[in-house]
Motif scaffolding. Structure first.
Motif, PDB file in Angstrom:
ATOM      1  N   PRO A  71       0.814  -1.227   0.000  1.00 41.51           N
ATOM      2  CA  PRO A  71       0.000   0.000   0.000  1.00 41.51           C
ATOM      3  C   PRO A  71       0.839   1.264   0.000  1.00 41.51           C
ATOM      4  O   PRO A  71       0.352   2.324  -0.378  1.00 41.51           O
ATOM      5  CB  PRO A  71      -0.822  -0.117   1.284  1.00 41.51           C
ATOM      6  N   GLU A  72       2.124   1.153   0.416  1.00 39.16           N
ATOM      7  CA  GLU A  72       2.946   2.363   0.437  1.00 39.16           C
ATOM      8  C   GLU A  72       3.418   2.740  -0.965  1.00 39.16           C
ATOM      9  O   GLU A  72       3.904   3.826  -1.187  1.00 39.16           O
ATOM     10  CB  GLU A  72       4.125   2.201   1.399  1.00 39.16           C
ATOM     11  N   ARG A  73       3.257   1.797  -1.914  1.00 44.29           N
ATOM     12  CA  ARG A  73       3.715   2.107  -3.284  1.00 44.29           C
ATOM     13  C   ARG A  73       2.563   2.279  -4.258  1.00 44.29           C
ATOM     14  O   ARG A  73       2.638   3.074  -5.191  1.00 44.29           O
ATOM     15  CB  ARG A  73       4.641   0.992  -3.781  1.00 44.29           C
ATOM     16  N   GLY A  90      -1.507   3.037  -4.803  1.00 43.31           N
ATOM     17  CA  GLY A  90      -2.692   3.501  -4.124  1.00 43.31           C
ATOM     18  C   GLY A  90      -3.638   4.184  -5.074  1.00 43.31           C
ATOM     19  O   GLY A  90      -3.849   3.718  -6.199  1.00 43.31           O
ATOM     20  N   LEU A  91      -4.159   5.302  -4.621  1.00 40.88           N
ATOM     21  CA  LEU A  91      -5.218   5.974  -5.357  1.00 40.88           C
ATOM     22  C   LEU A  91      -4.777   6.441  -6.739  1.00 40.88           C
ATOM     23  O   LEU A  91      -5.498   6.291  -7.712  1.00 40.88           O
ATOM     24  CB  LEU A  91      -5.723   7.159  -4.540  1.00 40.88           C
ATOM     25  N   LEU A  92      -3.554   7.010  -6.807  1.00 39.90           N
ATOM     26  CA  LEU A  92      -3.119   7.532  -8.107  1.00 39.90           C
ATOM     27  C   LEU A  92      -2.955   6.404  -9.118  1.00 39.90           C
ATOM     28  O   LEU A  92      -3.401   6.515 -10.259  1.00 39.90           O
ATOM     29  CB  LEU A  92      -1.800   8.295  -7.949  1.00 39.90           C
ATOM     30  N   MET A 120      -6.282   5.381 -10.270  1.00 37.91           N
ATOM     31  CA  MET A 120      -6.923   6.310 -11.193  1.00 37.91           C
ATOM     32  C   MET A 120      -6.319   6.219 -12.590  1.00 37.91           C
ATOM     33  O   MET A 120      -7.041   6.203 -13.581  1.00 37.91           O
ATOM     34  CB  MET A 120      -6.815   7.729 -10.668  1.00 37.91           C
ATOM     35  N   LEU A 159     -11.022   4.067  -8.137  1.00 41.31           N
ATOM     36  CA  LEU A 159     -10.682   4.870  -6.954  1.00 41.31           C
ATOM     37  C   LEU A 159     -11.376   4.319  -5.724  1.00 41.31           C
ATOM     38  O   LEU A 159     -10.762   4.201  -4.651  1.00 41.31           O
ATOM     39  CB  LEU A 159     -11.129   6.322  -7.175  1.00 41.31           C
ATOM     40  N   VAL A 160     -12.655   3.965  -5.887  1.00 43.19           N
ATOM     41  CA  VAL A 160     -13.400   3.442  -4.742  1.00 43.19           C
ATOM     42  C   VAL A 160     -12.762   2.141  -4.261  1.00 43.19           C
ATOM     43  O   VAL A 160     -12.516   1.966  -3.060  1.00 43.19           O
ATOM     44  CB  VAL A 160     -14.876   3.216  -5.136  1.00 43.19           C
ATOM     45  N   TYR A 163      -9.459   2.905  -2.562  1.00 46.40           N
ATOM     46  CA  TYR A 163      -9.664   3.494  -1.236  1.00 46.40           C
ATOM     47  C   TYR A 163      -9.974   2.411  -0.214  1.00 46.40           C
ATOM     48  O   TYR A 163      -9.380   2.369   0.868  1.00 46.40           O
ATOM     49  CB  TYR A 163     -10.801   4.511  -1.284  1.00 46.40           C
ATOM     50  N   LEU A 221      -6.839   0.412   0.639  1.00 44.98           N
ATOM     51  CA  LEU A 221      -5.885   1.123   1.484  1.00 44.98           C
ATOM     52  C   LEU A 221      -6.406   1.250   2.905  1.00 44.98           C
ATOM     53  O   LEU A 221      -5.669   1.102   3.878  1.00 44.98           O
ATOM     54  CB  LEU A 221      -5.616   2.514   0.923  1.00 44.98           C
ATOM     55  N   ARG A 222      -7.693   1.514   3.002  1.00 48.78           N
ATOM     56  CA  ARG A 222      -8.300   1.735   4.319  1.00 48.78           C
ATOM     57  C   ARG A 222      -8.235   0.457   5.156  1.00 48.78           C
ATOM     58  O   ARG A 222      -8.024   0.511   6.361  1.00 48.78           O
ATOM     59  CB  ARG A 222      -9.753   2.161   4.094  1.00 48.78           C
ATOM     60  N   HIS A 271      -6.305  -2.464   4.410  1.00 48.71           N
ATOM     61  CA  HIS A 271      -5.302  -3.440   3.983  1.00 48.71           C
ATOM     62  C   HIS A 271      -4.704  -4.219   5.142  1.00 48.71           C
ATOM     63  O   HIS A 271      -4.372  -5.385   5.013  1.00 48.71           O
ATOM     64  CB  HIS A 271      -4.204  -2.761   3.157  1.00 48.71           C
ATOM     65  N   LEU A 272      -4.597  -3.553   6.313  1.00 46.68           N
ATOM     66  CA  LEU A 272      -3.992  -4.264   7.451  1.00 46.68           C
ATOM     67  C   LEU A 272      -4.870  -5.437   7.863  1.00 46.68           C
ATOM     68  O   LEU A 272      -4.386  -6.504   8.214  1.00 46.68           O
ATOM     69  CB  LEU A 272      -3.809  -3.303   8.621  1.00 46.68           C
ATOM     70  N   ARG A 273      -6.194  -5.221   7.813  1.00 44.89           N
ATOM     71  CA  ARG A 273      -7.108  -6.282   8.197  1.00 44.89           C
ATOM     72  C   ARG A 273      -7.150  -7.379   7.126  1.00 44.89           C
ATOM     73  O   ARG A 273      -7.057  -8.559   7.433  1.00 44.89           O
ATOM     74  CB  ARG A 273      -8.499  -5.698   8.396  1.00 44.89           C
TER      75      ARG A 273
END
Lengths: 294, 162
Positions: free
Chosen positions: B50-52, B54-56, B59, B81-82, B85, B88-89, B91-93
């Protein structure tokens, strides 16, 4: 559980929710503008250059298969095909000879009637890229774009009749909307008696619908529909389809008429792009002026 | 050998492959069941890195899909995008879920993806068949364990070789 803000890329400190909101607003406004108007065609062209390699890669195996199947086909079948083509060509030549005489006669008659002679339309062969667009719409893309002088609204034909028109032009490719798309309509006339109407697409590539004919209209199964040239998009006189079903219900005002497209919409590999003859328009305009002056 | 944490070859080729697979011509009935390859790819990469990604990334991929399929510019981008999101929100779970529970999350996200597309189609007046719209969600979920296994395997091999 709290996810730290700058997860994406780890570069920014803007919270995830806010970034999501901003990008959402951005794509929503893109859609609004794109739906409204044609302003984004340049942006689309730029993107299409970027994804062009993907389109080429995807259609490559199919092209390669064609090449292989041609080079592997045996001598006998090639000879057979050759003989068939020769007889076919002979037939066409005979018809062309008559055609030449008829054309000359037509021009002579038109001169007598003081109207402008029809000029042959300019055409260019385009290949259909083996790329599926949205499966719910009757569209495909071809390998001709801005560089070839393609323009939005240009008519496309195949060997049997009208295929569709150009809906969007990119740098190397263009998007075609078929006459069978539910959002498309062609002005046609019945070849037998000149009755004018409109053929609307149904979303099914084997069916066109003619919803604007009254119950008393003179139309029957087997009638050939040709483009009427009204509307100015399609050149007149090319076959559009053949009526396969006419249902007249006594209580209804309009008849239910179904036609089958003349062009092989779901089997084509190559199509012809047509440039409407500019000279025709010019000369009509001048003759029109001349009449006004008189 | 490249370090898998900064390697660009594998993710990039996944994305290109996903985009290509989403436009490969298929015969009529099979095309209905074509999985949503592009969202599947972004789900995988947004969950494992997720640190590499994501949203961009989501898109850009969405805009590429829009251009390829000739849809409204921004339609697939918004749906992606949805999905991005949500990944990312949570991902840990999602990362510690067993495979079947992960597949359920993927089912949920693909359903939302299709719903956004469906909703926009409806808003601009393009009608689509009802049932066919949801077929890719099912095939996508069925393929998820396979995709997860394959990509995880390749990444582990890369890591072992460093």
């Amino acid at each position: 559980m709290n996810v730290p803000g700058g997860v994406d890329g780890g570069r920014t400190a803007v919270p995830l929710g806010l970034r999501f909101l901003l990008l959402t607003v951005f794509s929503l406004s893109l859609m609004l503008v794109d739906n409204r108007d044609d302003h984004l065609s340049r942006l689309r062209q730029i993107f299409s250059v970027a994804v062009y390699p993907i389109q080429i890669t995807v259609s490559f195996p199919f092209k390669a298969w064609q090449v292989v199947s041609v080079s592997l086909s045996d001598r006998v079948s090639l000879l057979n095909e050759n003989a068939e083509l020769k007889s076919e060509q002979l037939k066409h030549e005979v018809r062309l000879q008559r055609m030449a005489a008829l054309e000359a006669e037509n021009i002579r008659l038109r001169v007598m009637l003081d109207s402008s002679p029809r000029v042959a339309d300019r055409v260019l062969v385009a290949e259909i890229l083996a790329v599926d667009l949205d499966p719910y719409r009757q569209r495909f893309s071809i390998n001709r774009g801005l560089g070839d002088g393609v323009y939005v609204g240009q008519a496309l034909l195949d060997a049997n009749g009208i295929v569709g028109q150009i809906a969007g032009v990119d740098a190397f490719t263009s998007e075609v909307i078929l006459i069978s798309d539910a959002d498309h309509a062609v002005p046609v006339s019945v070849n037998r008696n000149g009755l004018r109407t409109i053929a609307v697409g149904t979303g099914d590539s084997r069916r066109l619908s003619l919803p604007y004919l009254t119950n008393s209209a003179d139309i029957e199964s087997g009638d050939l529909l040709v483009s009427s040239g009204l509307g100015g998009v399609f050149p007149s006189g090319y076959p559009v389809g053949r009526v396969v079903e006419v249902r007249r219900q006594p209580g209804q005002l309009f008849a239910e008429v179904v036609a089958e497209p003349a062009a092989e919409l779901n089997r084509d590999r190559e199509v012809l792009l047509v440039w409407a003859a500019e000279d025709t328009k010019q000369s009509t305009r001048t003759t029109g002026l001349a009449e006004v002056e008189q | 050998m490249r370090d898998p944490d900064t390697d660009w070859v594998l993710p990039l080729s996944t994305f290109v492959l996903a985009l290509s697979l989403s436009v490969v011509p298929l015969p009529g009935v099979v095309a209905t069941f074509r999985p949503d390859w592009v969202p599947l790819a972004i789900i995988y990469w947004a969950i494992v890195a997720p640190e590499r990604f994501g949203l961009l990334t989501a898109m850009w991929l969405g805009l590429a899909a829009d251009t390829l399929t000739g849809s409204l510019l921004g339609q697939h981008a918004l749906a992606m995008l949805v999905v991005g999101y949500l990944c990312l929100r949570f991902h840990l779970r999602i990362r510690i879920f067993p495979v079947w529970q992960m597949s359920m999350s993927v089912l949920f996200m693909l359903a939302i993806y299709e719903f956004v597309l469906f909703w926009i189609d409806g808003a601009v007046g393009r009608t689509v068949p009802y049932v066919e719209r949801w077929a890719p969600v099912i095939t996508g979920v069925l393929l998820w364990p396979l995709i997860l296994g394959t990509l995880d395997r390749i990444r582990q091999d890369n890591k072992a070789r460093v």
